[in-house]
Design a protein around this motif. Structure first.
Motif, PDB file in Angstrom:
ATOM      1  N   PRO A  87     -40.465 -12.651   1.904  1.00 18.04           N
ATOM      2  CA  PRO A  87     -41.160 -12.835   3.183  1.00 18.04           C
ATOM      3  C   PRO A  87     -42.109 -11.690   3.560  1.00 18.04           C
ATOM      4  N   LEU A  88     -41.844 -10.485   3.071  1.00 18.06           N
ATOM      5  CA  LEU A  88     -42.689  -9.347   3.460  1.00 18.06           C
ATOM      6  C   LEU A  88     -43.896  -9.176   2.555  1.00 18.06           C
ATOM      7  N   GLY A  89     -43.969  -9.950   1.475  1.00 20.76           N
ATOM      8  CA  GLY A  89     -45.089  -9.794   0.554  1.00 20.76           C
ATOM      9  C   GLY A  89     -46.434 -10.051   1.206  1.00 20.76           C
ATOM     10  N   ALA A  90     -46.594 -11.189   1.853  1.00 20.59           N
ATOM     11  CA  ALA A  90     -47.873 -11.549   2.466  1.00 20.59           C
ATOM     12  C   ALA A  90     -48.268 -10.605   3.602  1.00 20.59           C
ATOM     13  N   PRO A  91     -47.358 -10.235   4.512  1.00 23.93           N
ATOM     14  CA  PRO A  91     -47.741  -9.282   5.555  1.00 23.93           C
ATOM     15  C   PRO A  91     -48.188  -7.932   4.997  1.00 23.93           C
ATOM     16  N   ILE A  92     -47.553  -7.473   3.935  1.00 26.85           N
ATOM     17  CA  ILE A  92     -47.974  -6.204   3.326  1.00 26.85           C
ATOM     18  C   ILE A  92     -49.338  -6.354   2.661  1.00 26.85           C
ATOM     19  N   ASN A  93     -49.573  -7.494   2.043  1.00 26.83           N
ATOM     20  CA  ASN A  93     -50.902  -7.754   1.476  1.00 26.83           C
ATOM     21  C   ASN A  93     -51.984  -7.692   2.556  1.00 26.83           C
ATOM     22  N   ALA A  94     -51.662  -8.217   3.739  1.00 28.63           N
ATOM     23  CA  ALA A  94     -52.624  -8.201   4.839  1.00 28.63           C
ATOM     24  C   ALA A  94     -52.931  -6.782   5.287  1.00 28.63           C
ATOM     25  N   VAL A  95     -51.909  -5.933   5.313  1.00 28.40           N
ATOM     26  CA  VAL A  95     -52.124  -4.528   5.677  1.00 28.40           C
ATOM     27  C   VAL A  95     -53.037  -3.855   4.659  1.00 28.40           C
ATOM     28  N   ALA A  96     -52.786  -4.107   3.367  1.00 27.07           N
ATOM     29  CA  ALA A  96     -53.627  -3.525   2.322  1.00 27.07           C
ATOM     30  C   ALA A  96     -55.068  -4.009   2.432  1.00 27.07           C
ATOM     31  N   ALA A  97     -55.225  -5.310   2.741  1.00 28.45           N
ATOM     32  CA  ALA A  97     -56.570  -5.861   2.896  1.00 28.45           C
ATOM     33  C   ALA A  97     -57.309  -5.224   4.062  1.00 28.45           C
ATOM     34  N   ALA A  98     -56.553  -4.756   5.047  1.00 26.33           N
ATOM     35  CA  ALA A  98     -57.145  -4.095   6.207  1.00 26.33           C
ATOM     36  C   ALA A  98     -57.426  -2.620   5.947  1.00 26.33           C
ATOM     37  N   LYS A  99     -57.196  -2.170   4.703  1.00 24.79           N
ATOM     38  CA  LYS A  99     -57.483  -0.789   4.281  1.00 24.79           C
ATOM     39  C   LYS A  99     -56.624   0.237   5.007  1.00 24.79           C
ATOM     40  N   ILE A 100     -55.403  -0.149   5.331  1.00 24.80           N
ATOM     41  CA  ILE A 100     -54.451   0.787   5.923  1.00 24.80           C
ATOM     42  C   ILE A 100     -53.489   1.230   4.820  1.00 24.80           C
ATOM     43  N   PRO A 101     -53.439   2.520   4.497  1.00 25.19           N
ATOM     44  CA  PRO A 101     -52.498   2.965   3.465  1.00 25.19           C
ATOM     45  C   PRO A 101     -51.071   2.593   3.848  1.00 25.19           C
ATOM     46  N   LEU A 102     -50.326   2.036   2.897  1.00 24.33           N
ATOM     47  CA  LEU A 102     -48.959   1.622   3.163  1.00 24.33           C
ATOM     48  C   LEU A 102     -48.032   2.201   2.097  1.00 24.33           C
ATOM     49  N   ILE A 103     -46.999   2.890   2.558  1.00 25.50           N
ATOM     50  CA  ILE A 103     -45.984   3.465   1.695  1.00 25.50           C
ATOM     51  C   ILE A 103     -44.696   2.660   1.878  1.00 25.50           C
ATOM     52  N   MET A 104     -44.127   2.172   0.786  1.00 25.54           N
ATOM     53  CA  MET A 104     -42.829   1.502   0.860  1.00 25.54           C
ATOM     54  C   MET A 104     -41.728   2.510   0.536  1.00 25.54           C
ATOM     55  N   ILE A 105     -40.612   2.385   1.227  1.00 28.26           N
ATOM     56  CA  ILE A 105     -39.458   3.229   0.952  1.00 28.26           C
ATOM     57  C   ILE A 105     -38.200   2.371   0.844  1.00 28.26           C
ATOM     58  N   ASP A 106     -37.260   2.825   0.070  1.00 31.28           N
ATOM     59  CA  ASP A 106     -35.932   2.237  -0.079  1.00 31.28           C
ATOM     60  C   ASP A 106     -35.943   0.883  -0.787  1.00 31.28           C
ATOM     61  N   SER A 107     -36.564  -0.133  -0.193  1.00 27.70           N
ATOM     62  CA  SER A 107     -36.531  -1.487  -0.748  1.00 27.70           C
ATOM     63  C   SER A 107     -37.938  -2.000  -0.983  1.00 27.70           C
ATOM     64  N   GLY A 108     -38.084  -2.835  -2.011  1.00 22.48           N
ATOM     65  CA  GLY A 108     -39.395  -3.350  -2.350  1.00 22.48           C
ATOM     66  C   GLY A 108     -39.678  -4.710  -1.742  1.00 22.48           C
ATOM     67  N   ALA A 109     -40.888  -5.181  -1.974  1.00 20.34           N
ATOM     68  CA  ALA A 109     -41.306  -6.509  -1.530  1.00 20.34           C
ATOM     69  C   ALA A 109     -42.111  -7.151  -2.648  1.00 20.34           C
ATOM     70  N   LYS A 110     -42.306  -8.454  -2.535  1.00 21.26           N
ATOM     71  CA  LYS A 110     -43.011  -9.200  -3.569  1.00 21.26           C
ATOM     72  C   LYS A 110     -44.509  -8.981  -3.426  1.00 21.26           C
ATOM     73  N   THR A 111     -44.942  -7.799  -3.812  1.00 19.14           N
ATOM     74  CA  THR A 111     -46.336  -7.405  -3.729  1.00 19.14           C
ATOM     75  C   THR A 111     -46.536  -6.114  -4.514  1.00 19.14           C
ATOM     76  N   THR A 112     -47.745  -5.895  -4.940  1.00 18.25           N
ATOM     77  CA  THR A 112     -48.108  -4.597  -5.529  1.00 18.25           C
ATOM     78  C   THR A 112     -49.134  -3.890  -4.642  1.00 18.25           C
ATOM     79  N   ALA A 113     -49.354  -4.432  -3.447  1.00 20.99           N
ATOM     80  CA  ALA A 113     -50.396  -3.914  -2.554  1.00 20.99           C
ATOM     81  C   ALA A 113     -49.892  -2.768  -1.691  1.00 20.99           C
ATOM     82  N   TYR A 114     -49.231  -1.815  -2.322  1.00 21.97           N
ATOM     83  CA  TYR A 114     -48.780  -0.618  -1.622  1.00 21.97           C
ATOM     84  C   TYR A 114     -49.328   0.597  -2.355  1.00 21.97           C
ATOM     85  N   THR A 115     -49.421   1.697  -1.654  1.00 21.83           N
ATOM     86  CA  THR A 115     -49.972   2.904  -2.260  1.00 21.83           C
ATOM     87  C   THR A 115     -48.939   3.611  -3.114  1.00 21.83           C
TER      88      THR A 115
END
Length: 337
Positions: A101-129
């Motif tokens: 469920p968090l994959g698409a929202p994180i993709n949207a953040v990346a598309a908005a050019k906001i750096p995003l750091i994931m911690i602890d648990s992953g999501a179905k996306t590679t759109a993180y810094t």
């Protein structure tokens, strides 16, 4: 417009958020780093946030701590992330509640050019810094090693029936831990057989009830692995109530005052602890660097450690268990950045 089930504030949908930001809608650039954890009412996430806040002080940035009321509130976390992105912060640090469920929202953040750091648990996306986490598969293997060693110390052989108490389905970190545990048993300890793998819905009371059922159905059970803090509390309580500590070895992931009490009483034999303080601290530092354009490693292992009564009082373990005793050289984090 939808409102957040947590804050009551308006929520922009992923599609709307991406469209507005990519269309160039003016949003004031801030100097904030927003840190979103899975739940704000958990001791584990409080440690993460304490590390993040300390990093904010050390590096002079404004850390805003947010999170849902419970780890099971996936919709709540999505709403918090959408609203955080709409504020156009310097960067966002997040521990996703669930992978898909968090994959698409994180993709949207990346598309908005906001750096995003994931911690602890992953999501179905590679759109993180960058992704700062325990290697949960290896940590699950460490739990298997600890369980096998304790069973062998009690019985003279690493053989018998064991169980797994899983907190929630579909959580990447938990799945990796369980898979690492089972893979290590199969490879190194084939005499240990998993006869039950049950879910506790991240509720210690339910974990207690389920563990009591497992013990009743398997009176010859020799071990159990609880894959997060709340499962460990329920398992420890069940073993304590049944006075089963002499015959059932128990390993729990993570640590809390209650789990340490169970460790000292023998209801729990070993704790597999992560470094949540460094996830928070390092996550904020990585967010700052990402916002400045620094290239960061895509994946960073923050480590896992087995705690027993034998090493409990060591300086390293005490620093990991009690963040107030933690000393960090902010110029040498040992994370590869």
């Amino acid at each position: 417009m939808r409102t957040s089930p947590v804050t009551g504030a308006p929520i922009l949908s992923v599609v709307t958020l991406s469209a507005l930001l990519l269309a160039g809608v003016a949003v004031a650039q801030s100097k904030d780093i927003i840190v979103i954890v899975k739940a704000t009412n958990s001791p584990y996430w409080q440690i993460v946030l304490s590390g993040a806040k300390q990093a904010g002080k050390d590096y002079g940035v404004n850390v805003i701590a947010q999170g849902a009321a419970a780890e099971s509130d996936i919709a709540g976390q999505i709403g918090i992330l959408e609203n955080a992105a709409a504020r156009k912060p310097m960067a966002i640090v997040i521990s996703p509640t669930a992978s898909d469920p968090l994959g698409a929202p994180i993709n949207a953040v990346a598309a908005a050019k906001i750096p995003l750091i994931m911690i602890d648990s992953g999501a179905k996306t590679t759109a993180y810094t960058s992704f700062l986490t325990t290697n949960n598969f290896n940590a699950g293997g460490l739990a298997a090693d600890a369980l096998a060693a304790d069973i062998k110390a009690r019985t003279g052989k690493a053989e018998g029936k064991v169980a797994i108490m899983t907190s929630l389905p579909g959580v990447g970190s938990l799945t990796a831990r369980d898979n690492g545990f089972k893979a290590t048993l199969a490879k190194k300890y084939p005499g240990l057989k998993v006869v039950a793998n049950r879910y506790g819905d991240d509720d210690a009371t339910k974990a207690l009830s389920v563990m009591l059922d497992i013990l009743s159905a398997n009176p010859d059970l020799v071990g159990v692995f609880a894959d997060n803090l709340t499962m460990g509390v329920g398992v420890g309580k069940a073993i304590e109530e049944q006075k089963a500590s002499k015959k059932v070895s128990a390993i729990s992931f993570d640590s809390s005052d209650q789990l340490v009490t169970y460790l000292k009483s023998g209801a729990i034999d070993s704790l597999i602890i992560q470094d949540p303080y460094m996830m928070g601290y390092g996550g904020v530092r990585a967010a700052m660097l990402a916002a400045s354009g620094t290239k960061l490693p895509k994946d960073v292992d923050t480590g896992a450690y087995a705690v027993t009564l034998k090493n409990f009082n060591s300086a390293q373990i005490q620093g990991l268990l009690d963040s107030s005793k933690r000393k960090i050289d902010k110029n040498k984090l040992g994370l590869g950045f």
